[in-house]
Design a protein around this motif. Structure first.
Motif, mmCIF file in Angstrom:
data_model
loop_
_atom_site.group_PDB
_atom_site.id
_atom_site.type_symbol
_atom_site.label_atom_id
_atom_site.label_comp_id
_atom_site.label_asym_id
_atom_site.label_seq_id
_atom_site.Cartn_x
_atom_site.Cartn_y
_atom_site.Cartn_z
ATOM 1 N N ARG A 82 0.868 -1.182 0.000
ATOM 2 C CA ARG A 82 0.000 0.000 0.000
ATOM 3 C C ARG A 82 0.906 1.234 0.000
ATOM 4 N N ARG A 83 1.369 1.632 -1.168
ATOM 5 C CA ARG A 83 2.342 2.720 -1.275
ATOM 6 C C ARG A 83 1.666 4.087 -1.309
ATOM 7 N N GLY A 84 2.370 5.078 -0.780
ATOM 8 C CA GLY A 84 1.911 6.448 -0.888
ATOM 9 C C GLY A 84 1.102 6.980 0.280
ATOM 10 N N TRP A 85 0.988 6.184 1.376
ATOM 11 C CA TRP A 85 0.163 6.604 2.501
ATOM 12 C C TRP A 85 0.932 6.692 3.820
ATOM 13 N N ARG A 86 2.233 6.486 3.790
ATOM 14 C CA ARG A 86 3.003 6.528 5.038
ATOM 15 C C ARG A 86 2.952 7.911 5.695
ATOM 16 N N ARG A 87 2.754 8.925 4.878
ATOM 17 C CA ARG A 87 2.720 10.287 5.424
ATOM 18 C C ARG A 87 1.556 10.488 6.383
ATOM 19 N N ILE A 88 0.522 9.621 6.292
ATOM 20 C CA ILE A 88 -0.594 9.724 7.242
ATOM 21 C C ILE A 88 -0.626 8.503 8.174
ATOM 22 N N VAL A 107 0.024 5.141 7.509
ATOM 23 C CA VAL A 107 -0.392 3.824 7.020
ATOM 24 C C VAL A 107 0.829 3.107 6.440
ATOM 25 N N TRP A 134 3.293 0.321 4.484
ATOM 26 C CA TRP A 134 3.174 -0.312 3.168
ATOM 27 C C TRP A 134 2.432 -1.642 3.249
ATOM 28 N N LEU A 137 -7.258 1.654 -0.164
ATOM 29 C CA LEU A 137 -6.173 2.603 -0.393
ATOM 30 C C LEU A 137 -5.200 2.069 -1.435
ATOM 31 N N SER A 173 -4.580 -1.070 -2.490
ATOM 32 C CA SER A 173 -3.904 -2.352 -2.313
ATOM 33 C C SER A 173 -4.829 -3.342 -1.629
ATOM 34 N N THR A 207 5.413 3.940 10.964
ATOM 35 C CA THR A 207 5.882 4.935 9.999
ATOM 36 C C THR A 207 6.740 6.032 10.623
#
Length: 347
Positions: free
Chosen positions: A20-26, A28, A30, A130, A132, A258
């Motif tokens: 699940r890439r692209g959501w670590r900033r909030i 979540v 991978w 999200l 994935s 994260t």
């Protein structure tokens, strides 16, 4: 449609894809397969898209049964397998696909020298969360109801076409050499002698090893001073090696948090992270430092090696033997030797 019944999930089985890439900033993670190369090989063997969802297995004991029709599976990893059918039980080598008739069972007896095996199922699809289908159980995301698989679960799949099963004749081997790392980003929080110890003394994989991370045990690493035992929480990625106040390192894996407030002495390079995830509790591990440029070169080399493996996948004949015509048509040594005589003079 057919269905795959989970008769036993073994130590742990969950649905994973590439993550699940692209959501670590909030916050979540991978998630996704701990060994992405196994995911890609297994999916290619079974005839799926290379990044489709798979079943990730830990330590063996899993049993899968075909229901409502035939089901085709493929297993990547050095697993010991058994096919239970009307004629009895037969052993199977891994790195191949196999078609189960209604009521037949595939059993993952053990995962071999590593902890992981990946089972791809032809036509397995799961809703995405999200972007994935990967299971992240701590937040109940993805997979099947956001959890690990249970005995009695059923997964709807597409019945396979009557095409030949496939095999990887030269599978990758599990490399037990040192794990390569890039030092930092907080290497300056440790006494110089501790950096030397980190790169020379062995650590042991503890029983506290799961999809979130691996705790190591060894000679405690010493921080520069008391204030250096913590940092203002900052970003952490899979592969980050945090060292809390007790001096025992923790390596984050796919489900790892994260952000964190422990200093990070080093980060495992992408090419080696799956190798660490494969290590079993009680096994030793050593680390060696490389530069960022070397880590990038090693990542490219690992991808080239994987592509070569994918290119060498070939059909099996109807009796489960290797298709020799297909084998001889392949250039297994990347152009170095092709088995043909040169009609011209030697150079």
């Amino acid at each position: 449609m057919s269905a795959l019944e989970i008769r036993s999930p073994g130590a742990l089985a969950s649905i994973q894809d590439i993550g699940r890439r692209g959501w670590r900033r909030i916050g979540v993670p991978w998630a996704g397969a701990l060994a992405p190369q196994l995911l890609r090989i297994a999916n290619t063997l079974v005839g799926n898209d290379a990044l489709a969802p798979v079943i990730e297995c830990f330590d063996g004991g899993q049993q899968f049964v075909a229901r409502e029709g035939a089901v085709r599976l493929a297993v990547a990893g050095d697993a010991q397998l058994e096919h239970l059918c009307a004629d009895g039980k037969r052993a199977l080598v891994a790195w191949r696909s196999v078609t189960l008739a209604e009521g037949e069972t595939l059993r993952v007896v053990t995962t071999g020298p590593g902890r992981l095996a990946v089972v791809a199922v032809f036509g397995l699809a799961r809703p995405q969360v999200l972007g994935s289908a990967a299971t992240y159980a701590r937040a109940a995301l993805g997979g099947l109801e956001g959890r690990a698989l249970h005995a009695g679960d059923r997964l709807n799949v597409i019945a396979p076409a009557p095409t030949p099963e496939q095999h990887l004749p030269q599978p990758p081997t599990l490399d037990t050499g040192p794990i390569r790392v890039v030092l930092g980003p907080q290497a300056d929080h440790f006494a110089p002698a501790s950096i030397d110890a980190f790169l020379s003394a062995p650590f042991e994989i503890t029983a506290e090893a799961d999809r979130m991370g691996v705790r190591l045990a060894g000679e405690p690493l010493v921080h520069r001073d008391a204030a250096a035992r913590e940092i203002v929480s900052d970003a952490a990625v899979p592969g980050a090696i945090q060292v809390p106040g007790n001096g025992q390192p923790i390596v984050l894996l796919a489900d790892g948090h994260t952000a964190g407030g422990y200093p990070k002495i080093a980060t495992v390079i992408t090419a080696d992270l799956a190798r660490l995830a494969e290590r079993k509790p009680g096994e030793p591990v050593r680390f060696v430092a490389v530069s960022v440029a070397e880590a990038e070169d090693l990542a490219r080399a690992a991808e080239q090696s994987l592509q070569a493996s994918l290119g060498n996948i070939m059909p099996l004949t109807g009796d489960g033997m290797i298709d020799l015509d297909a084998l001889y048509s392949r250039n297994l040594l990347s152009g170095i030797i092709d088995g043909r005589e040169d009609d011209g003079d030697a150079a």
